[in-house]
Scaffold this motif. Structure first.
Motif, PDB file in Angstrom:
ATOM      1  N   LEU A 196      -5.421  -7.811   6.994  1.00 44.65           N
ATOM      2  CA  LEU A 196      -4.269  -8.181   6.180  1.00 44.65           C
ATOM      3  C   LEU A 196      -4.346  -9.624   5.692  1.00 44.65           C
ATOM      4  O   LEU A 196      -4.738 -10.524   6.432  1.00 44.65           O
ATOM      5  N   ASP A 243      -5.139  -4.073  10.043  1.00 45.42           N
ATOM      6  CA  ASP A 243      -4.047  -3.194   9.639  1.00 45.42           C
ATOM      7  C   ASP A 243      -4.121  -1.887  10.421  1.00 45.42           C
ATOM      8  O   ASP A 243      -4.936  -1.012  10.133  1.00 45.42           O
ATOM      9  N   LYS A 289       1.745  -5.092   0.092  1.00 47.83           N
ATOM     10  CA  LYS A 289       0.845  -5.189   1.244  1.00 47.83           C
ATOM     11  C   LYS A 289      -0.506  -5.636   0.692  1.00 47.83           C
ATOM     12  O   LYS A 289      -1.158  -4.899  -0.054  1.00 47.83           O
ATOM     13  N   LYS A 301      -4.350  -6.865   1.328  1.00 45.38           N
ATOM     14  CA  LYS A 301      -5.465  -6.911   2.266  1.00 45.38           C
ATOM     15  C   LYS A 301      -6.612  -7.672   1.612  1.00 45.38           C
ATOM     16  O   LYS A 301      -6.649  -7.857   0.401  1.00 45.38           O
TER      17      LYS A 301
END
Length: 219
Positions: A98, A120, A88, A90
């Motif tokens: 994101l 997010d 994930k 960011k």
């Protein structure tokens, strides 16, 4: 996670990075290139020198949560056909926005970072299969790379992870998105968003991939 071999490839930088690394991080294995090889060939230098069962690529403009490596390794061990893990990712500039939750394919086979630009709010907190990981923070099993080959150095930089994803999927390997493996990325710190350099290589390499993997009718 301490069972790590840390390798830094310096792609002929001129900003004092090498001196800084040698002085502050002597424990890191430093590979110095005499020319800027680009993302693909630069990472391949490090992969060839590595001894681990898993290869994790990480850009120099990223910051990771402390358990990032552990979460990716744990996910990769959950099934024998998992050859790739997507983080994930960011934005470092905007930590709740994101950058990627894995790469997905659109109907025209354009590869897109899933969730890019979205806030997010937990909408991508489930682990699912995706096409391939975003190259800024990705795990690959070394056994998979030994079978299908490393990053395609003709790409120089941009979309080489998409092409590797094609080879991996065609060979029967899967990619799993790991929502607990979190990295913050200062997107395009060196190449700049919307720069002619980035647009040229991004589109050229997208076409490279289309010509390599689509039949003429599909093109």
């Amino acid at each position: 996670y301490f069972n790590l071999e840390l390798i830094v490839v310096d792609n002929c930088s001129r900003d004092g990075s090498v001196v800084l690394l040698e002085e502050i991080f002597p424990q890191v294995k430093l590979i110095k290139s005499n020319e800027n090889l680009g993302f693909a060939a630069g990472n391949n230098l490090g992969i060839r020198e590595s001894k681990g069962e898993y290869i994790i690529l990480r850009n120099n403009d990223t910051e990771a949560e402390p358990d990032w490596v552990e979460e990716l390794v744990k996910a990769s061990q959950s099934a024998p056909d998992i050859g790739m893990c997507a983080s994930k990712v960011k934005y470092l500039q905007e930590r709740n926005t994101l950058n990627s939750t894995g790469v997905t394919l659109f109907p025209d086979l354009t590869a897109i970072n899933r969730g890019i630009g979205e806030k997010d709010s937990g909408q991508y907190d489930s682990s699912i299969s995706v096409f391939c990981p975003y190259g800024a923070a990705a795990l690959y099993k070394k056994a998979m790379l030994d079978q299908i080959g490393f990053l395609d150095e003709d790409y120089f930089m941009f979309r080489e992870e998409d092409e590797l994803g094609w080879r991996a999927n065609l060979a029967g390997w899967k990619c799993v998105y790991v929502p607990t493996g979190v990295v913050y990325h200062y997107r395009s710190a060196a190449t700049k968003v919307g720069s002619p350099f980035k647009l040229y290589y991004g589109e050229r390499n997208r076409l490279f991939t289309c010509f390599k993997y689509l039949p003429w009718a599909g093109l």
